[in-house]
Motif scaffolding. Sequence first.
Motif, short mmCIF file in Angstrom:
data_model
loop_
_atom_site.label_atom_id
_atom_site.label_comp_id
_atom_site.label_asym_id
_atom_site.label_seq_id
_atom_site.Cartn_x
_atom_site.Cartn_y
_atom_site.Cartn_z
N SER A 150 1.33 -1.36 -0.36
CA SER A 150 -0.19 -0.08 0.26
C SER A 150 1.12 1.14 -0.06
N VAL A 151 2.10 0.99 1.23
CA VAL A 151 2.91 2.18 0.44
C VAL A 151 3.59 2.78 -0.54
N LEU A 152 3.95 1.66 -0.84
CA LEU A 152 4.66 1.60 -2.52
C LEU A 152 3.46 2.58 -3.47
N ARG A 153 2.70 1.78 -3.34
CA ARG A 153 1.42 2.32 -4.71
C ARG A 153 0.94 3.78 -4.26
N GLY A 154 0.92 3.27 -3.01
CA GLY A 154 0.89 5.17 -2.79
C GLY A 154 1.40 6.24 -2.48
N LEU A 155 2.92 5.74 -3.49
CA LEU A 155 4.02 7.39 -3.27
C LEU A 155 4.12 7.60 -4.51
N GLY A 156 3.43 7.06 -5.47
CA GLY A 156 2.49 7.69 -6.98
C GLY A 156 3.68 8.78 -8.14
N ARG A 157 4.79 7.96 -7.04
CA ARG A 157 6.38 8.23 -7.72
C ARG A 157 6.71 6.59 -9.31
N ARG A 158 8.07 6.56 -9.64
CA ARG A 158 9.17 5.47 -9.99
C ARG A 158 9.51 5.39 -9.02
N THR A 159 9.22 3.78 -8.31
CA THR A 159 10.06 3.45 -7.62
C THR A 159 11.15 2.42 -7.67
N ILE A 160 11.78 2.45 -6.80
CA ILE A 160 12.97 1.16 -6.94
C ILE A 160 12.76 0.41 -5.39
N TRP A 161 12.59 -0.65 -5.53
CA TRP A 161 12.41 -1.90 -3.82
C TRP A 161 13.63 -1.91 -3.68
N VAL A 162 14.19 -1.94 -2.54
CA VAL A 162 15.06 -2.60 -2.36
C VAL A 162 15.33 -3.72 -1.19
N GLY A 163 16.10 -5.10 -1.25
CA GLY A 163 15.94 -6.26 -0.17
C GLY A 163 16.42 -7.38 -0.53
N ASP A 164 15.04 -8.44 0.22
CA ASP A 164 15.95 -9.71 -0.29
C ASP A 164 14.65 -10.34 -1.08
N GLY A 165 15.38 -10.14 -2.49
CA GLY A 165 14.77 -10.68 -3.28
C GLY A 165 14.71 -12.08 -3.41
N ALA A 166 14.83 -13.26 -3.12
CA ALA A 166 14.75 -14.73 -2.59
C ALA A 166 13.75 -15.03 -1.39
N ALA A 167 13.42 -14.07 -0.62
CA ALA A 167 12.28 -14.25 0.85
C ALA A 167 10.59 -14.75 -0.72
N PRO A 168 9.90 -15.77 -0.05
CA PRO A 168 9.31 -15.94 -0.95
C PRO A 168 8.13 -14.99 -0.03
N GLU A 169 8.14 -13.66 0.92
CA GLU A 169 7.17 -12.83 1.35
C GLU A 169 7.39 -11.91 0.61
N ALA A 170 8.85 -11.40 -0.29
CA ALA A 170 8.93 -10.53 -0.84
C ALA A 170 8.39 -10.33 -2.51
N VAL A 171 8.15 -11.05 -2.89
CA VAL A 171 7.34 -11.30 -4.30
C VAL A 171 6.09 -9.92 -4.58
N GLU A 172 5.21 -10.06 -3.72
CA GLU A 172 4.16 -9.43 -3.75
C GLU A 172 4.72 -8.10 -3.82
N ILE A 173 5.35 -8.06 -3.11
CA ILE A 173 5.91 -6.56 -2.40
C ILE A 173 6.37 -6.17 -3.70
N MET A 174 7.71 -6.99 -4.61
CA MET A 174 8.32 -6.24 -5.78
C MET A 174 7.52 -6.15 -7.07
N ALA A 175 6.64 -6.77 -6.91
CA ALA A 175 5.74 -6.68 -7.87
C ALA A 175 5.07 -5.34 -8.16
N ALA A 176 4.87 -4.43 -6.99
CA ALA A 176 4.32 -3.44 -6.55
C ALA A 176 5.26 -2.03 -6.73
N SER A 177 6.76 -2.34 -7.22
CA SER A 177 7.52 -1.63 -7.83
C SER A 177 7.53 -1.22 -9.22
N ASP A 178 8.25 -0.68 -9.20
CA ASP A 178 8.49 -0.39 -11.03
C ASP A 178 9.98 -1.01 -11.39
N VAL A 179 11.04 -0.56 -10.02
CA VAL A 179 12.50 -2.01 -10.50
C VAL A 179 12.44 -2.83 -9.12
#
Length: 829
Positions: A696-725
Amino acid sequence: MSDPAKLRISPGAGGVSIWSEELFGAPDAHRLRDFIARAFSVEDVARLEIRSADAYGRIAYAPTAAPEGVWRKLAQALRRSAHTDDPDQALRNGRASQKTLEAVGAAHLYLGHPARLPIRVSRVGGTLSTWRLRPVGNDAVRLSHPALHRRRDLRHRLEEQIAAIFGVGEVRDRSFSSDVVLRFDPGILTLERLARELERAWPALIEGEDEPPSAKRLFTAGSLLTLAAVAQFAAPALRPVAVGAVVVYAAPNVVAAIRQARHGQVGLPALYSFGLGLMLLSGLPLTGTIMASLMQLWPYLAHRTIVNRQRRLFAAHRKRPTWARVAGRTVEIEVHVDDLKPGDEVVARAGETAPVDGVVIAGAASVADVLGGWASPLRDVAPGDALYAGALVRDGEVTIRVVRAGDATAAAHVGKILPHAAFRNLPSLFDAERVANRNAKPALALATLNLLTVRAPRFSQAVIRPDYITAPRLSAQLSALYDLASGLERGVLFRKLAAVDALADIDVVVFDDSAGLDRRRLAVDQIAAPSGSAEDALAYVATALASDRSERGLAVARLAARRASANVEAYGLRRSAGAIRFRDALDREVIVASPAYVERAGVRLPPKLERLAAFFEDPDGRPVIALRDGAPLGVVTFRRRGEAEAATTIAALKRQNPKLRFVHVSGRRTAAARAAADAAGIEFAFGGLDARGKISVLRGLGRRTIWVGDGAAPEAVEIMAASDVSVSVAGFGKAPTDAADVILLRGELAGLPSLNDLAAARRARIRGDYRTIYAANLLGVAGAFLANFGSLQSGLLSNLGSGLVYARHVRRLNRLIAAIEAQRGRLVG
């Protein structure tokens, strides 16, 4: 055959022929493999050919064999294999054991060839193969197979597969004879092992989607050019034929232009269609066919360039050992990596390459990790350290407990991601189409206005002739290959290459909990020196690690710079397993070593140094021990107590782009998230979030976003999809399960500024290429006004710009290849 349920067998002087609809007509792979194994269990059997279309098989004897004796042995083998006295029944229903399959080398045969192709099996050393391997000297072999005949796509994919086999050097496709010649290192690769790898490659050859650069359109345009030239200069009677051929060739553009017009759009198809109309008015198709040929030539050259250069750029990432030495109680056995299981133990010695991903359980070695993008690819490994497939053992010997093997290794996963051909779905390619279509409108308007007022097509043809699309496409594709390869050398892997275009437009960087904001830089903790001074120990360690860009080396260098430690003159510096040796100005031998090396060497440390050398919190921060003339001089220990790595990284990002904004999203309490953000220099922090809250925070930023974290974590898949990169800091070891768009292979936030550098450099190159091609295009249009240029002169100037763009990228790629190969040569030399 009157009864398809029966076999018809016809022994002859050179072999035996067999007809069986049941066995060969629609062959069952298991039954056919058993039949082949039983046949080749007889040593005098040389070859076997099966033609499914004719329900026919033929077993050929060795030239020196006596036919009657071979048939008796063959009949006995069939009865013995199937436990029956009826050889017909044995051929139809028998099953050879796995032991028999392995003994004759039939277990790994690929038998899923299309039914129209014959299957020809012969012996290659101690195994069987459907390939024909003919040695050419001691280090070369010619490969042939019926499936390669008139199949450029199969030969192309075969070259790619062969190039990835460890020990293979040059690969050359002989198109006129439908075979492939390769050179190999006999010390690494035998023909028997090569035969097994070729059988293993069949599914990729048949099912693969990679295609060689197609020359059909180039050939068609060239044929039209020849016809137009003959019609215009030698045989005027052919001019209507040439004009008609050009009309047919250009028909798709006319259809596309009509389709666009129905939607109120005007673009390149309309421009090309207008040019076709002007050609019909003049009746002279030569200039148009010259331009059409050039428009097909540049993409063809670009595709070939990508195919050829990527093999050299990514050679180290694709070549992996396929055989491993399994440690046994009394003997070592060489097995294929596909046969290894987690928990097996393999041995790697000096000069060899680690064949698996695993953990070192015994021994010590100095290794060159050229695949993971390490800051310092030269490193020492000891029991407890991770070691990945592809790492070269420069010195020492280690026993590795297997975690992943074969296609499951991190190196294999990276190799699959790396491209083999031209790129698609790049935003810069779509931008090239959009800009070219936009520029088509004024060119078309100017040409139409001139035609209506002057009623002479010459000027109009010169105005519409410049090529606005080919060079930008070249730039986007060739630049993408350069970005991918140069990024890989910096430890950046683009899983989705489109991210390199998107990075240039990022406004907000969002750090997740898993980004490691609390991680601190490694720093020198203690320097203990029972004899002599701590400064001497620090100076010796700093000298040994001066060229080491590892965290320990950088930590020592920072401390030595703060203390202004005197430089030590070092002579004959060399590296071995766990130690760096040199001689100082007084000709004393200095060794800067790991605790494991000191223990193996039998050096006794004072109790205090021994306690310090035994303790470390982080595998990257193992203590180092300085010895001078064999006596302990001091111990340097490390601890993560330096400044936060995130603070340094974010400060660098702000210097690169002051407009960037930084956000921290966390599952911790808001106060803890705010404290972590303040320490790192992040403006905004949101705490107490679950996965949905972060989305919700990522989508509410309303700008082009880059997410940084552990991309191998299963719970991160949906969060990464909400970012541009999405950018992962999970590291090289987790690459097989990492779903992020970009993976920082070193597992460090310090790699983020490299992304900005890559994106900025890509944008600058593409803009430079646009300036080149538009300068050439505008010069052609200006020439029409000022120098009475015609269509040919204007078009050639435009293609000169395309040639400059192409040549610039080829030079850049060649320089990168030379630098990479030189660096790899220094590491493995």
